[in-house]
Design a protein around this motif. Structure first.
Motif, PDB file in Angstrom:
ATOM      1  N   ARG A 182       0.834  -1.204   0.000  1.00  0.00           N
ATOM      2  CA  ARG A 182       0.000   0.000   0.000  1.00  0.00           C
ATOM      3  C   ARG A 182       0.868   1.254   0.000  1.00  0.00           C
ATOM      4  N   ALA A 183       1.911   1.274   0.803  1.00  0.00           N
ATOM      5  CA  ALA A 183       2.793   2.439   0.864  1.00  0.00           C
ATOM      6  C   ALA A 183       3.489   2.678  -0.474  1.00  0.00           C
ATOM      7  N   ILE A 184       3.897   1.601  -1.134  1.00  0.00           N
ATOM      8  CA  ILE A 184       4.571   1.724  -2.428  1.00  0.00           C
ATOM      9  C   ILE A 184       3.612   2.280  -3.471  1.00  0.00           C
ATOM     10  N   TYR A 185       2.388   1.767  -3.496  1.00  0.00           N
ATOM     11  CA  TYR A 185       1.414   2.263  -4.469  1.00  0.00           C
ATOM     12  C   TYR A 185       0.983   3.688  -4.160  1.00  0.00           C
ATOM     13  N   ALA A 186       0.949   4.057  -2.882  1.00  0.00           N
ATOM     14  CA  ALA A 186       0.624   5.439  -2.525  1.00  0.00           C
ATOM     15  C   ALA A 186       1.696   6.382  -3.062  1.00  0.00           C
ATOM     16  N   ALA A 187       2.959   6.013  -2.893  1.00  0.00           N
ATOM     17  CA  ALA A 187       4.056   6.831  -3.408  1.00  0.00           C
ATOM     18  C   ALA A 187       4.000   6.917  -4.929  1.00  0.00           C
ATOM     19  N   HIS A 188       3.671   5.808  -5.580  1.00  0.00           N
ATOM     20  CA  HIS A 188       3.573   5.771  -7.044  1.00  0.00           C
ATOM     21  C   HIS A 188       2.451   6.683  -7.528  1.00  0.00           C
ATOM     22  N   SER A 189       1.335   6.679  -6.816  1.00  0.00           N
ATOM     23  CA  SER A 189       0.205   7.542  -7.172  1.00  0.00           C
ATOM     24  C   SER A 189       0.563   9.008  -6.983  1.00  0.00           C
ATOM     25  N   ILE A 190       1.192   9.331  -5.850  1.00  0.00           N
ATOM     26  CA  ILE A 190       1.591  10.712  -5.571  1.00  0.00           C
ATOM     27  C   ILE A 190       2.554  11.224  -6.635  1.00  0.00           C
ATOM     28  N   ALA A 191       3.364  10.308  -7.189  1.00  0.00           N
ATOM     29  CA  ALA A 191       4.332  10.684  -8.228  1.00  0.00           C
ATOM     30  C   ALA A 191       3.668  10.944  -9.576  1.00  0.00           C
ATOM     31  N   GLY A 192       2.356  10.777  -9.641  1.00  0.00           N
ATOM     32  CA  GLY A 192       1.632  11.117 -10.857  1.00  0.00           C
ATOM     33  C   GLY A 192       1.196   9.958 -11.723  1.00  0.00           C
ATOM     34  N   HIS A 193       1.234   8.732 -11.183  1.00  0.00           N
ATOM     35  CA  HIS A 193       0.907   7.560 -11.981  1.00  0.00           C
ATOM     36  C   HIS A 193      -0.419   6.909 -11.584  1.00  0.00           C
ATOM     37  N   GLY A 194      -1.251   7.653 -10.870  1.00  0.00           N
ATOM     38  CA  GLY A 194      -2.508   7.086 -10.384  1.00  0.00           C
ATOM     39  C   GLY A 194      -3.443   6.599 -11.466  1.00  0.00           C
ATOM     40  N   GLY A 195      -3.393   7.228 -12.642  1.00  0.00           N
ATOM     41  CA  GLY A 195      -4.285   6.837 -13.722  1.00  0.00           C
ATOM     42  C   GLY A 195      -3.742   5.736 -14.609  1.00  0.00           C
ATOM     43  N   GLU A 196      -2.486   5.367 -14.404  1.00  0.00           N
ATOM     44  CA  GLU A 196      -1.884   4.300 -15.196  1.00  0.00           C
ATOM     45  C   GLU A 196      -2.201   2.935 -14.599  1.00  0.00           C
ATOM     46  N   ASP A 197      -2.053   1.897 -15.403  1.00  0.00           N
ATOM     47  CA  ASP A 197      -2.260   0.546 -14.906  1.00  0.00           C
ATOM     48  C   ASP A 197      -1.330   0.270 -13.730  1.00  0.00           C
ATOM     49  N   PHE A 198      -1.803  -0.564 -12.806  1.00  0.00           N
ATOM     50  CA  PHE A 198      -1.030  -0.808 -11.585  1.00  0.00           C
ATOM     51  C   PHE A 198       0.321  -1.474 -11.845  1.00  0.00           C
ATOM     52  N   SER A 199       0.490  -2.112 -13.004  1.00  0.00           N
ATOM     53  CA  SER A 199       1.779  -2.719 -13.327  1.00  0.00           C
ATOM     54  C   SER A 199       2.854  -1.673 -13.591  1.00  0.00           C
ATOM     55  N   SER A 200       2.447  -0.415 -13.758  1.00  0.00           N
ATOM     56  CA  SER A 200       3.415   0.661 -13.976  1.00  0.00           C
ATOM     57  C   SER A 200       4.261   0.909 -12.738  1.00  0.00           C
ATOM     58  N   VAL A 201       3.963   0.241 -11.633  1.00  0.00           N
ATOM     59  CA  VAL A 201       4.763   0.376 -10.419  1.00  0.00           C
ATOM     60  C   VAL A 201       6.221   0.007 -10.677  1.00  0.00           C
ATOM     61  N   ILE A 202       6.480  -0.751 -11.735  1.00  0.00           N
ATOM     62  CA  ILE A 202       7.855  -1.107 -12.068  1.00  0.00           C
ATOM     63  C   ILE A 202       8.710   0.129 -12.347  1.00  0.00           C
ATOM     64  N   LYS A 203       8.089   1.226 -12.754  1.00  0.00           N
ATOM     65  CA  LYS A 203       8.812   2.470 -13.006  1.00  0.00           C
ATOM     66  C   LYS A 203       9.539   2.970 -11.765  1.00  0.00           C
ATOM     67  N   MET A 204       8.923   2.734 -10.607  1.00  0.00           N
ATOM     68  CA  MET A 204       9.539   3.150  -9.341  1.00  0.00           C
ATOM     69  C   MET A 204      10.805   2.353  -9.033  1.00  0.00           C
ATOM     70  N   LEU A 205      10.873   1.160  -9.594  1.00  0.00           N
ATOM     71  CA  LEU A 205      11.903   0.208  -9.190  1.00  0.00           C
ATOM     72  C   LEU A 205      13.013   0.045 -10.202  1.00  0.00           C
ATOM     73  N   GLN A 206      12.849   0.659 -11.392  1.00  0.00           N
ATOM     74  CA  GLN A 206      13.839   0.489 -12.441  1.00  0.00           C
ATOM     75  C   GLN A 206      15.028   1.419 -12.235  1.00  0.00           C
ATOM     76  N   LYS A 207      16.194   0.955 -12.643  1.00  0.00           N
ATOM     77  CA  LYS A 207      17.406   1.777 -12.621  1.00  0.00           C
ATOM     78  C   LYS A 207      17.240   2.905 -13.644  1.00  0.00           C
ATOM     79  N   GLN A 208      17.383   4.117 -13.174  1.00  0.00           N
ATOM     80  CA  GLN A 208      17.170   5.281 -14.055  1.00  0.00           C
ATOM     81  C   GLN A 208      18.478   5.656 -14.754  1.00  0.00           C
TER      82      GLN A 208
END
Length: 208
Positions: A182-208
Motif C-alpha cells: 500500500r505504501a509503495i502504491y501510494a508513493a507511485h500515485s503521488i508521483a503522478g501515476h494514479g491513472g496508469e495501470d497498476f503494473s506501472s509500479v515497475i517504473k519506481m523500481l527500475q534503474k534510471q
C-alpha cells in the motif's frame, strides 16, 4: 422480485449494511465482486466471488454465468468482498515483487523476456509473469506494452489495498507485506501515476 448484484469492490461492512436495508424493503441483495480485468470482461471469463444465501446465488447464477467462467460462493453477504480484498492484496504484493525481480535482472543486462520465462517456469512463477507482465514488450497485449493504458488503475489498486489494511486493523490481523505494498502504491500515485495501470509500479523500481 428485485435482485441487486453489486460487483463493486467495497468494504464488507458496507455490503452488509446495504443488504440489511434491501432486505427491509423486500429486495435480494448480493455482493459479487470480480477478478479478471478488462480482458476477462471482454472474454466472459471473469471470476465472481459471491456473498449471498444459497437461494440468492441460484437466482443470480444465470446472469453471472453470462459474464464469468468461475463463480465461487464465498459465504454470506460481505464474504465476496472479503475474498476480493484478500485476492487484490496478494496481487498487489505479487506485482511489486515481480517488478523488483525483473528490474534487478534488467539492471544486470538480462533480457526481460528471457528472465520472465525462466521465472515463470521456476518457483517464482505467478500470474503477473504469465499473463500481465509489467515490463514493456514482454506480453504484447498487457497494459505495459500499451503505455500502461487501460487495465486496472494504480489508484484502484491503492483503494483496494487500503480496504485490506482497514480490515486487517479491524480484525487485528498481521499484514506487513500488504501494508508495504500500500505504501509503495501510494508513493507511485503521488508521483503522478494514479491513472496508469497498476503494473506501472515497475517504473519506481527500475534503474534510471
Amino acid at each position: 422480485d428485485t435482485l441487486v448484484i453489486d460487483s463493486s469492490t467495497i468494504a464488507a461492512a458496507t455490503s452488509q449494511k446495504v443488504a440489511k436495508a434491501a432486505d427491509a424493503a423486500g429486495i435480494d441483495f448480493i455482493d459479487a465482486p470480480v477478478s479478471g480485468g478488462t480482458g476477462g470482461a471482454m472474454a466472459g471469463t471473469l471470476t465472481f466471488m459471491v456473498g449471498a444465501t444459497a437461494s440468492q446465488l441460484e437466482r443470480a447464477k444465470p446472469y453471472l454465468e453470462k459474464m464469468g467462467a468461475n463463480i465461487f460462493h464465498a459465504g454470506s453477504v460481505g464474504a465476496g468482498q472479503t475474498a476480493k480484498i484478500c485476492n487484490n492484496m496478494l496481487l498487489g504484493i505479487l506485482m511489486v515483487g515481480t517488478s523488483e525481480a525483473i528490474a534487478l535482472g534488467v539492471a544486470n543486462g538480462l533480457d526481460p523476456k528471457v528472465l520472465s520465462e525462466i521465472m515463470r517456469r521456476s518457483s517464482g512463477g505467478n500470474w503477473a509473469l504469465e499473463k500481465y507482465n509489467p515490463f514493456p514488450g514482454v506480453h504484447e497485449n498487457a497494459p505495459a506494452s500499451k503505455g500502461y493504458a487501460g487495465g486496472f488503475g494504480t489508484d484502484l489498486m491503492l483503494k483496494d489495498l487500503g480496504l485490506a489494511q482497514d480490515n486487517a486493523i479491524a480484525t487485528k490481523s498481521s499484514t506487513p507485506l500488504g501494508g508495504m505494498a500500500r505504501a509503495i502504491y501510494a508513493a507511485h500515485s503521488i508521483a503522478g501515476h494514479g491513472g496508469e495501470d497498476f503494473s506501472s509500479v515497475i517504473k519506481m523500481l527500475q534503474k534510471q
